[in-house]
Design an enzyme around this catalytic site. Structure first.
Site, short mmCIF file in Angstrom:
data_model
loop_
_atom_site.label_atom_id
_atom_site.label_comp_id
_atom_site.label_asym_id
_atom_site.label_seq_id
_atom_site.Cartn_x
_atom_site.Cartn_y
_atom_site.Cartn_z
N ARG A 123 0.81 -1.24 0.00
CA ARG A 123 0.00 0.00 0.00
C ARG A 123 0.84 1.28 0.00
NH1 ARG A 123 -2.81 -2.86 3.99
NH2 ARG A 123 -4.51 -4.06 3.10
N LYS A 144 2.58 11.75 -10.69
CA LYS A 144 1.72 10.88 -11.50
C LYS A 144 2.51 9.64 -11.86
CE LYS A 144 -1.72 13.75 -13.90
NZ LYS A 144 -2.19 14.24 -15.21
N GLU A 186 7.90 18.51 -24.00
CA GLU A 186 7.30 18.77 -22.68
C GLU A 186 7.89 20.02 -22.04
OE1 GLU A 186 4.72 17.03 -21.92
OE2 GLU A 186 5.08 14.86 -21.79
N GLU A 237 -5.13 17.31 -9.80
CA GLU A 237 -5.73 17.74 -11.07
C GLU A 237 -7.22 18.08 -10.94
OE1 GLU A 237 -4.15 15.60 -14.52
OE2 GLU A 237 -5.96 16.13 -15.61
N ASN A 245 -1.72 18.90 -19.57
CA ASN A 245 -2.18 17.91 -20.54
C ASN A 245 -2.35 18.50 -21.95
OD1 ASN A 245 -4.17 15.11 -20.57
ND2 ASN A 245 -2.66 15.35 -18.95
N HIS A 248 -2.20 16.29 -25.10
CA HIS A 248 -2.21 14.89 -24.68
C HIS A 248 -3.50 14.16 -25.03
CE1 HIS A 248 1.37 16.16 -22.59
NE2 HIS A 248 1.58 14.95 -22.11
N HIS A 252 -2.07 11.05 -26.60
CA HIS A 252 -2.23 9.71 -26.00
C HIS A 252 -3.01 8.79 -26.93
CE1 HIS A 252 -1.48 10.80 -21.47
NE2 HIS A 252 -0.37 10.70 -22.17
N HIS A 265 6.52 9.58 -26.84
CA HIS A 265 5.47 10.37 -26.18
C HIS A 265 5.51 11.83 -26.67
CE1 HIS A 265 2.72 11.67 -23.08
NE2 HIS A 265 3.60 12.54 -22.64
N1 LIG Z 1 4.34 10.96 -14.83
C1 LIG Z 1 4.34 12.05 -15.56
O1 LIG Z 1 4.03 13.15 -15.10
C2 LIG Z 1 4.79 11.96 -16.99
C3 LIG Z 1 5.09 13.13 -17.69
C4 LIG Z 1 5.52 13.02 -19.00
C5 LIG Z 1 5.68 11.77 -19.58
N2 LIG Z 1 5.40 10.67 -18.86
C6 LIG Z 1 5.62 9.34 -19.43
O2 LIG Z 1 7.02 9.19 -19.63
C7 LIG Z 1 7.25 8.23 -20.66
C8 LIG Z 1 8.28 8.74 -21.61
O3 LIG Z 1 9.48 8.97 -20.91
P1 LIG Z 1 10.87 9.09 -21.70
O4 LIG Z 1 10.72 9.94 -22.88
O5 LIG Z 1 11.88 9.42 -20.70
O6 LIG Z 1 11.01 7.63 -22.27
P2 LIG Z 1 11.88 6.36 -21.83
O7 LIG Z 1 11.93 6.21 -20.38
O8 LIG Z 1 11.37 5.24 -22.66
O9 LIG Z 1 13.34 6.75 -22.35
C9 LIG Z 1 13.54 6.94 -23.72
C10 LIG Z 1 14.66 6.04 -24.26
O10 LIG Z 1 15.91 6.58 -23.84
C11 LIG Z 1 16.68 5.59 -23.16
N3 LIG Z 1 17.47 6.33 -22.18
C12 LIG Z 1 17.06 6.79 -20.98
N4 LIG Z 1 18.04 7.53 -20.43
C13 LIG Z 1 19.08 7.52 -21.28
C14 LIG Z 1 20.35 8.12 -21.27
N5 LIG Z 1 20.74 8.94 -20.29
N6 LIG Z 1 21.18 7.88 -22.31
C15 LIG Z 1 20.78 7.10 -23.35
N7 LIG Z 1 19.57 6.53 -23.43
C16 LIG Z 1 18.72 6.74 -22.40
C17 LIG Z 1 15.66 4.65 -22.60
O11 LIG Z 1 16.22 3.38 -22.37
C18 LIG Z 1 14.63 4.61 -23.73
O12 LIG Z 1 15.06 3.76 -24.74
C19 LIG Z 1 5.91 7.99 -21.30
O13 LIG Z 1 5.41 6.76 -20.89
C20 LIG Z 1 5.05 9.11 -20.79
O14 LIG Z 1 3.69 8.74 -20.72
C21 LIG Z 1 4.97 10.73 -17.58
O1 LIG Z 2 1.90 15.90 -14.66
C1 LIG Z 2 0.87 16.04 -15.30
O2 LIG Z 2 -0.21 16.32 -14.74
C2 LIG Z 2 0.84 15.87 -16.76
O3 LIG Z 2 -0.23 15.85 -17.35
C3 LIG Z 2 2.16 15.73 -17.45
C4 LIG Z 2 2.07 15.00 -18.78
O4 LIG Z 2 3.17 15.44 -19.56
C5 LIG Z 2 2.21 13.48 -18.64
O5 LIG Z 2 2.32 12.90 -19.90
C6 LIG Z 2 1.18 12.78 -17.79
O6 LIG Z 2 1.58 11.46 -17.55
C7 LIG Z 2 -0.18 12.70 -18.43
O7 LIG Z 2 -1.08 12.30 -17.48
P1 LIG Z 2 -2.49 11.66 -17.79
O8 LIG Z 2 -3.24 11.84 -16.54
O9 LIG Z 2 -3.05 12.39 -18.97
O10 LIG Z 2 -2.25 10.23 -18.12
ZN LIG Z 3 3.33 14.17 -21.31
#
Ligand SMILES: NC(=O)c1ccc[n+]([C@@H]2O[C@H](COP(=O)([O-])OP(=O)(O)OC[C@H]3O[C@@H](n4cnc5c(N)ncnc54)[C@H](O)[C@@H]3O)[C@@H](O)[C@H]2O)c1
Ligand SMILES: O=C(O)C(=O)C[C@@H](O)[C@H](O)[C@H](O)COP(=O)(O)O
Ligand SMILES: [Zn+2]
Length: 358
Positions: A123, A144, A186, A237, A245, A248, A252, A265
């Site tokens: 949890r 998130k 982003e 949110e 967003n 997005h 998405h 992404h």
């Molecule tokens: N939680 C949030 O608020 C939020 C916000 C934006 C995006 N996201 C999510 O994040 C994900 C995308 O993240 P991302 O773009 O970092 O993708 P990712 O984590 O897949 O990384 C991109 C690629 O780069 C490689 N990589 C990572 N670090 C590296 C480095 N220093 N040197 C060389 N290669 C490296 C990884 O292995 C991968 O192949 C999506 O799933 C998206 O939905 C979440």
């Molecule tokens: O942090 C947030 O809030 C965002 O919306 C950041 C976005 O860049 C990110 O991709 C986030 O994961 C999107 O969230 P979701 O709730 O639309 O899935």
């Molecule tokens: Zn995003």
């Protein structure tokens, strides 16, 4: 020089540490940022990051700390039920307890899935973000965490704030150009929704990717400060967090309909931003100078049109699954002008007509 950006969420304040070489100093950083030291450490990373940086991170930890490392395949497809179950099983096998700390060493994929493991294991246990991509200046802040469902992005998740974010920007040196492109989307999104001056500064200074080293400190500090301020005001949110967003709703949908990992992404979000700008112009009867924006991002290598092979009605169906949808009505983030966002209900007919324009 070390910079810190505070994230002041009501029940849980923490800091984003920004510097070169942080990956060598994990033990010291944990000591300074955790109230209670961990009973054990569980590091989650991916198959690209592990050979590059895992050893450096491990070398910075004290010898007497119980550490387990788990590596998942790199890429968006790993944000799945299968990998989630695998990580939980490894956590159980490693005997993590409620005083353990999970460390997410990687990009947004590792941060999102590992964070969701931390949110749900027993949890909820503490976790730390160690971002390694430019995109993760966004994903590592704000709590998130999620995995994807074949029918929709990030559909199973939680809000779980990290204890701290350690961003060693030296690790960006190995990032492929495509990933710079994904991450930069982003960054300028933050300017478009809330800070025209930041957007103009980016527009002036970023004419090629990867971004020149001389601009990186300022770019990251300003971008992270915008994200930190938004999530500090609206963690769950209920209001302005939805602005993050922008792009997005369609972005998405493109990711799920084309198959996770087909586009990055950020690539999908940029197509979604152009789409949201077109809807904004119609909705507010305004001129956003979309062609200037498109010229700039295309010069940086972004595609701005929806891939022609994607079925428009499938995209519309996927857009309806967006988390902002209410009682079946699609709600999109629009721009009244650069630096000023709003969320509006948008008629499906208008969406479909603009989807079909391309
Ligand atoms: N939680 C949030 O608020 C939020 C916000 C934006 C995006 N996201 C999510 O994040 C994900 C995308 O993240 P991302 O773009 O970092 O993708 P990712 O984590 O897949 O990384 C991109 C690629 O780069 C490689 N990589 C990572 N670090 C590296 C480095 N220093 N040197 C060389 N290669 C490296 C990884 O292995 C991968 O192949 C999506 O799933 C998206 O939905 C979440
Ligand atoms: O942090 C947030 O809030 C965002 O919306 C950041 C976005 O860049 C990110 O991709 C986030 O994961 C999107 O969230 P979701 O709730 O639309 O899935
Ligand atoms: Zn995003």
């Amino acid at each position: 020089m070390m910079k810190t950006v505070p994230v002041n969420i009501e029940h849980h304040a923490y800091k984003v540490y920004l510097d070169k070489g942080l990956r060598f100093r994990l033990g010291e950083l944990l000591k300074n940022s955790l109230d209670e030291q961990p009973s054990s450490i569980f590091i989650v990373t991916d198959s690209t990051v592990a050979p590059l940086y895992l050893e450096d991170v491990l070398n910075g930890l004290p010898d007497d700390l119980n550490v387990t490392t788990v590596t998942i395949d790199s890429g968006e497809q790993s944000k799945s039920f299968k990998e989630y179950e695998y990580l939980l099983t490894e956590a159980l096998k490693a005997g993590l307890d409620r005083k353990s700390v999970l460390i997410a060493l990687g990009g947004g994929v590792v941060g999102d899935i590992a964070g969701f493991v931390a949110a749900t294991y027993m949890r909820g246990i503490r976790f730390i973000q160690m971002p390694t991509t430019l995109l993760a200046q966004d994903s590592s802040v704000g709590g998130k965490v999620a995995i994807n469902h074949p029918l929709g992005k990030n559909m199973i998740g939680a809000f779980q704030q990290p204890e701290a974010v350690y961003y060693d920007i030296e690790m960006l040196a190995t990032l492929p150009e495509k990933e710079w492109r994904s991450g930069f989307a982003e960054v300028f999104k933050h300017g478009l929704i809330l800070n025209e001056a930041f957007y103009q500064w980016l527009n002036e200074h970023v004419q090629q990717l990867p971004i020149h080293d001389q601009y990186m400190n300022e770019l990251l500090a300003r971008s992270i400060a915008i994200k930190a301020e938004v999530v500090s005001k609206d963690e769950r949110e209920q209001g302005i967090r939805a602005y993050l967003n922008l792009g997005h709703t369609l972005g998405h949908a493109i990711e799920s309909v084309s198959g996770y990992g087909t586009l990055t992404h950020g690539e999908a979000v940029v197509i979604g931003i152009v789409f949201a700008m077109k809807i904004s112009e119609k909705h507010y009867q305004t001129d956003l100078k979309i062609s200037d924006f498109v010229d700039w991002v295309e010069s940086l290598g972004y595609e701005t049109n929806i891939p022609s092979n994607l079925d428009r009605s499938k995209l519309l169906e996927a857009m309806k699954k967006d988390k902002k949808t209410e009682a079946g009505s699609i709600r999109m983030v629009l721009l009244k002008k650069v630096g000023e966002a709003s969320v509006e209900k948008i008629d499906e007919k208008l969406i479909l007509s603009i989807l079909n324009e391309q």
